[in-house]
Write a protein that holds these residues in place. Structure first.
Motif, short mmCIF file in Angstrom:
data_model
loop_
_atom_site.label_atom_id
_atom_site.label_comp_id
_atom_site.label_asym_id
_atom_site.label_seq_id
_atom_site.Cartn_x
_atom_site.Cartn_y
_atom_site.Cartn_z
N PHE A 74 0.81 -1.21 0.00
CA PHE A 74 0.00 0.00 0.00
C PHE A 74 0.85 1.26 0.00
CE2 PHE A 74 -3.49 -2.84 1.32
CZ PHE A 74 -4.44 -2.41 0.40
N PRO A 77 3.06 1.43 -5.26
CA PRO A 77 2.25 0.93 -6.37
C PRO A 77 2.94 -0.16 -7.20
CG PRO A 77 2.00 3.31 -6.20
CD PRO A 77 3.08 2.92 -5.22
N ARG A 80 2.68 -3.34 -5.28
CA ARG A 80 1.29 -3.80 -5.27
C ARG A 80 0.95 -4.48 -6.59
NH1 ARG A 80 -4.07 -0.32 -5.59
NH2 ARG A 80 -5.58 -1.84 -4.89
N ARG A 153 -5.49 5.36 3.09
CA ARG A 153 -4.55 4.84 2.11
C ARG A 153 -5.19 3.69 1.31
NH1 ARG A 153 -0.37 5.22 5.07
NH2 ARG A 153 -0.53 3.18 6.07
N ARG A 154 -5.92 2.83 2.00
CA ARG A 154 -6.56 1.71 1.32
C ARG A 154 -7.71 2.17 0.41
NH1 ARG A 154 -6.23 -3.81 4.84
NH2 ARG A 154 -4.21 -3.41 5.81
N ALA A 157 -6.25 3.68 -2.68
CA ALA A 157 -5.58 2.71 -3.55
C ALA A 157 -6.57 1.98 -4.45
CB ALA A 157 -4.80 1.70 -2.71
#
Length: 396
Positions: A74, A77, A80, A153-154, A157
């Motif tokens: 997180f 990028p 992720r 943040r989640r 995202a």
């Protein structure tokens, strides 16, 4: 088998909807649960994660430390994206295995948080988005013990609410508590999901209402077209030379029956016949038909087409498969573009529709009653406009 995708941002209430759908009889497949299954110890996914992220994402007993892994991805990028490249293909493969094991009359709901991000929406018959205001989601996540900074943040995202809406056929707004949300799910189940599944099982499209009714131009019509077009592209691939929104719902400001007209241009109608089974599996069912010939092209064979509909009672559609450069294919595009470009023509057509609608009561009688107007007004005037403006049918 009806295949439904369920999505929504973290904290929006997707789990509540999934639980209610399961209670009503759906077979729910949870992508989050599968994402844990495919990276469990002693799996290929587990080995791939450790190979990429190293032993620091392991707990003392050798299991995957999901909290530590979440911190890494997180905040990065690229990291992720690499984790998703490991997990997503395995989750999809496992979901296919579970789906294939179910009976043909099952209603399968796949709970997919990243539906919009991963482009999977066209692979489902119906896509449902659960939505709640950002602050309400943050409150719910705080109640679960997630710090506000981590929750933000989640949320950031994931896809935005707008992006999820664009990918989905249905939006369930979760504003008024669990009981109200479950009530809306029950209504959706009874009024749309079950009839949709019954149509699929019977191999039939949802018919337009025979009672004639016009509605005002709807800003949602182009999005409904795009959802159907995406499903058709998935089945047809390069066999579709082009897929266009045509008819009255393709013209902003023009009252129309609430039916999405789509033209699929093909090289030959035989292509459509070879894809009949695949189209049926995607929810499209149809038959051979022909448009009414116009004076310059009196041969009925020039107007042959395949006429399909969609099984969804919440998105009634007419899909016209026509050969490239046929008079029907050209005229569908010409008439739409003429209507879009010429306000006077739009007004005249709307008035003609109103006069005819006052004389007949059924959609079938109305369609028949319109043909003389097209012969004497629509066809010649549209072709004059094309000659004056240099319009020609787009090729691809």
């Amino acid at each position: 088998m009806l295949k439904v995708a369920l999505t929504g941002g973290i904290g929006a209430g997707k789990s509540t909807v999934a639980a209610k759908l399961s209670e009503l009889g759906a077979r729910v497949i949870d992508a989050d649960a599968l994402s844990r299954e495919v990276v469990a110890p002693n799996t290929e996914g587990f080995a791939a994660v450790i190979s990429r992220f190293g032993p620091e994402v392991l707990t003392a007993d050798g299991a995957l430390d999901r909290a530590e892994l979440a911190k890494i991805v997180f905040n990065s990028p690229p990291a992720r994206a690499e984790l998703e490249a490991i997990i997503h293909p395995r989750v999809r493969a496992r979901a296919r295995e579970l789906t294939d094991a179910l009976p043909e009359d099952a209603i399968v709901v796949q709970d997919i948080p990243l539906l919009a991000e991963t482009g999977q929406a066209p692979g489902f018959h119906l896509n449902i988005d659960v939505e709640a205001p950002r602050e309400l989601r943050l409150e719910r996540l705080a109640e679960r013990g997630l710090p506000r900074e981590d929750a933000l943040r989640r949320i950031d995202a994931q896809a935005s609410d707008t992006e999820r809406r664009e990918a989905c056929d249905v939006v369930l707004h979760n504003l008024d508590g669990r009981h109200e949300l479950e009530h809306r799910v029950s209504m959706l189940w009874d009024e749309r999901i079950v009839p949709f599944a019954e149509n699929l099982l019977a191999g039939r499209a949802e018919p337009r209402p025979e009672k004639l009714q016009f509605v005002e131009s709807d800003a949602a019509w182009p999005r409904r077209f795009e959802h159907l077009a995406a499903r058709l592209r998935r089945v047809l691939g390069p066999s579709a030379v082009r897929i266009d929104h045509v008819g009255s719902t393709a013209v902003a400001g023009l009252p129309a029956k609430d039916v999405i007209d789509i033209q699929v241009t093909v090289v030959t109608l035989r292509i459509v016949d070879t894809l009949e089974k695949a189209l049926g599996e995607a929810g499209f069912f149809g038959r051979e038909l022909a448009d009414a010939p116009k004076p310059e092209y009196p041969d009925l064979a020039d107007w042959e087409k395949r006429f399909y509909g969609y099984a969804d009672p919440g998105n009634i559609a007419h899909v016209h498969f026509r050969p490239i450069d046929s008079p029907g294919q050209r005229f569908a595009l010409l008439f739409r573009d003429w209507m879009r470009a010429d306000p006077a023509a739009r007004t005249d057509y709307a008035q003609a529709k109103g006069v005819l609608a006052a004389k007949v009561d059924s959609a079938s009688d109305y369609a028949e009653a319109k043909e003389p107007w097209f012969d004497h007004e629509g066809w010649p005037r549209a072709n004059r406009w094309a000659a004056e403006t240099g319009w020609h049918a787009p090729v691809c």
